[in-house]
Each structure stands twice: as C-alpha cells, then as structure tokens.
Motif scaffolding. Structure first.
Motif, PDB file in Angstrom:
ATOM      1  N   VAL A  89      28.770  -7.606 -13.610  1.00 49.81           N
ATOM      2  CA  VAL A  89      29.434  -7.579 -12.299  1.00 49.81           C
ATOM      3  C   VAL A  89      29.798  -8.980 -11.790  1.00 49.81           C
ATOM      4  O   VAL A  89      30.330  -9.104 -10.681  1.00 49.81           O
ATOM      5  N   PRO A  91      31.679 -11.965 -10.605  1.00 57.13           N
ATOM      6  CA  PRO A  91      33.102 -12.045 -10.247  1.00 57.13           C
ATOM      7  C   PRO A  91      33.766 -13.361 -10.630  1.00 57.13           C
ATOM      8  O   PRO A  91      34.986 -13.421 -10.788  1.00 57.13           O
ATOM      9  N   THR A  92      32.981 -14.445 -10.757  1.00 55.60           N
ATOM     10  CA  THR A  92      33.539 -15.763 -11.051  1.00 55.60           C
ATOM     11  C   THR A  92      32.704 -16.445 -12.136  1.00 55.60           C
ATOM     12  O   THR A  92      31.583 -16.012 -12.442  1.00 55.60           O
ATOM     13  N   TRP A  95      29.191 -17.637 -10.996  1.00 59.57           N
ATOM     14  CA  TRP A  95      28.275 -16.501 -10.899  1.00 59.57           C
ATOM     15  C   TRP A  95      27.863 -16.016 -12.288  1.00 59.57           C
ATOM     16  O   TRP A  95      26.709 -15.608 -12.500  1.00 59.57           O
TER      17      TRP A  95
END
Length: 385
Positions: A89, A91-92, A95
């Motif tokens: 999960v 997102p970037t 992360w």
C-alpha cells in the motif's frame, strides 16, 4: 522432536519467511519501473530492507538465546505479514523505503531462531545436511516469491503478490504455533558477548568472509531481474523472473550438496570451511561467466550455474559458524555472522548499481568475482585448522 519431521517444520517456516523477504528482491524491476528509479536508487531500495534486517539482528539473537526460538519465530512471521501489506500500500518511494526497513527488521528473527531450532531437531550426526535442508527454505521461498511477484506484475499489479504473501505468512504462523514446542532459553536477556565471540579462533575470518559473500549474494538477487531486462541481454520480464526462480532451484541443490559433502568429511567446523572455500572460488568463476554472457539463454545458463554456489553457501557457512561456539551462544553467533553478511548486502547493491549506470554491468560482475575470491581467502585458515 529430534527427527526429520522437525527439520521439515523449521524449513517450512523458513520457506514462508523467505517468500515474504525475497519478494522485495524479485520485485526490483517492477519497483524501478513503478517509481521511476535509477539503478542507484533501485540499489537503495535493497539497502533499505537490508538496513532493517541488520539493525535488528543483535536484539533478535539475544532474544532467541534468552527466550527460545519459538516466540521469536511466531512474532517474526506475524510481523513479516504486516510488512508485506505495508509494501503493497506504499504510495510514494519514501514510504516504500520505510516499509522495506520494517520488513527487514521482522526478518531478522529468521537465522538466529531457525539455526537454533535446527540444532534442537536435527538427527544425530546430520548437523550439516539438516542445516542445509532448512536453508533450502530460503531458496525455495525466494523462488516462489519470484513466480508470485512476476505473475502478479505481468497481470498488471505486482503489489497483489505482496498481499498474497502476507496471507500465507498469517496462516503458517498459526500452524507453526500449534505444532512446534521448541526449547526454552536461558531466561536472561543480555547483550551478546561480542568480545568473547571475537576471541573464538576462526570467528573473525568467518565474519569477514560473510561481508564478501553477502555482497555477492544480495547483489545477485537484487539485480538479476533488472540486469536481464535492462542490459544488452534484453530478456522479457517473464523470462527474467523465470531465471530468478531457476537460480533459487539450483541454489537449493547447491545447499543440499554442500551439506552432504561436509557431513562426509572428517571434522566439524573445518570440514564445513573446506566446502565453503570451494563454494566461494566457484562463485567467482560464475560471476565471470555472467559477465561474458550476452544473450538471454546464455545469461540464464550462467546464472543457473552461479546459483549453485552463490546461493549454495549459507547452510555450510552457518554450520561452520555454529560449530565454533557452544550451543548456548548459537543465537548470538548467528546474529553476528548474519550481520556480517548483511553489511555486504548494504554496501554492495548501490555500488553495483552505480557501476552499472556509469560504466556498465560487466565491470560490476568482475568486481564481485574478486570479492568472492577474497571470501575464500578469509575462510581458508579455518579450513586448515
């Protein structure tokens, strides 16, 4: 439970943990494409998971010696499942790096705990082969992770593979907790006796060899897929993923063969060391073969041969390492050896990626050949003892 059933149970736990951990390495091509990374930043992603792995090793080894292997194995596999979801999960890219650090920390329980568990369950006189049967869980899990991630990626979403791995980890953690009793630890949590371990004859040489071998194995697993796709080899993603999986198969064969040979040689740590020297030398030869290969089929054949040795060494390495220390220090000694391997895994992939970007892949493979020969030289004194 001192029987092969127990070895199989521990090996199954290792397979599941490695399915999760090595999914990161199998996904480097998709990560590079999905986040638009250079070769250097792709190496940083590998470094992130290795950083988490390394910083948690000392604590994991100490916990295993204090409380036994069972609690560490249950916690580790559960946290690996959580880490797989976090990667899926993310997102970037920042992360993603944080999630990869967490995955590495969760996996840090693996080697100290499973090495101790193997000593608990291994049949008498079969220490080396039992260690390598357990280590086949690493290559088998890694190979399955390649198939899982590649299948998910070619179907349009590599992240789905991580969610499947998380589900598998949860199920296996429950089954393992139900059926495995383990052996209690000392009950005293303390920092590993680093100075005492360093004073053991041969231990420092094995740590140095671990750095070199770690550089070889983690760069190979981290860049195999990327190299097959992006270099002059120009293989399709599916073929590159299949090659990665095939290398895990040959690595499993190498582990079993290495353990069987070491058990048939006279001695314990010195016999394992002799086999380890041979594996390191042949790893160097394998890297030269990879550098000279210029087409998908020839590169795949070279990698399959390399896998016999570069992925075939860990079981013999740990059998040698644990043969030097008392059984009540196996967790700490394993953590030290794994930390050394991880240091190589931290430093080498970004350096290899930089060489690939600036000069070309061949120079990087030749450099790894030299590194493998340095590992052989580091182990040689133990083999002669």
């Amino acid at each position: 439970m001192r029987e092969w059933r127990g070895v199989g149970m521990v090996g199954g736990w290792q397979l599941t943990a490695s399915l999760c951990f090595y999914a990161v390495f199998a996904s480097t091509g998709f990560i590079r494409e999905g986040f638009g990374l250079s070769g250097f930043l792709t190496g940083i992603a590998v470094t992130a998971v290795m950083l988490g792995y390394t910083v948690a090793l000392a604590g994991a080894g100490a916990a295993v010696d204090a409380y036994g292997e069972r609690p560490a194995m249950l916690a580790g596999l559960t946290l690996l499942g959580v880490g797989m979801v976090a990667v899926a999960v993310a997102p970037t890219y920042p992360w993603l790096l944080a999630a990869l650090v967490f995955v590495g920390m969760a996996y840090a329980t693996a080697m100290p705990a499973t090495n101790r568990a193997v000593l608990v369950v291994a049949p008498e006189g079969r220490r080396n082969i039992a260690m390598n049967v357990k280590q086949v869980g690493v290559t088998a899990g890694s190979g399955l992770s390649a198939l899982l991630v590649t299948t998910a990626g070619t179907n349009g979403d590599w992240r789905t593979g991580f969610l499947v791995a998380a589900a598998v980890a949860g199920v296996v953690a429950l089954a393992f907790g139900w059926d495995y009793e383990g052996r209690p630890g000392s009950g005293v949590l303390s920092f590993p006796d680093v100075h005492g371990l360093l004073d053991v004859d041969g231990y420092r040489g094995l740590l140095l060899a671990g750095v070199f071998l770690g550089a070889a194995v983690f760069t190979t697993t981290g860049y195999l897929v990327v190299y097959m796709q992006d270099s002059t080899v120009a293989a399709a993603a599916g073929f590159a993923g299949a090659t990665f999986a095939g290398v895990q198969v040959t690595g499993s064969v190498g582990r079993l063969a290495g353990g069987a040979i070491a058990d048939r040689l006279p001695g314990q740590a010195d016999a394992s060391a002799l086999v380890l020297v041979a594996q390191a030398v042949l790893t160097g030869v394998g890297f030269v073969a990879v550098a000279l290969a210029g087409a998908p089929v020839s590169a795949a054949v070279a990698f399959l041969a390399l896998g016999l040795f570069v992925l075939g060494f860990p079981g013999v390495y740990y059998a040698c390492l644990t043969g030097l220390v008392p059984d009540d220090e196996v967790g700490a000694a394993t953590a030290g050896g794994q930390a050394a391997i991880n240091v190589g895994g931290l430093l080498a992939p970004p350096a290899f990626g930089y060489l690939a970007d600036a000069i070309g892949y061949a120079v990087g493979w030749y450099a790894l050949a030299v590194v493998a020969l340095l590992a052989a030289l580091s182990v040689l004194p133990v083999a002669k003892s």
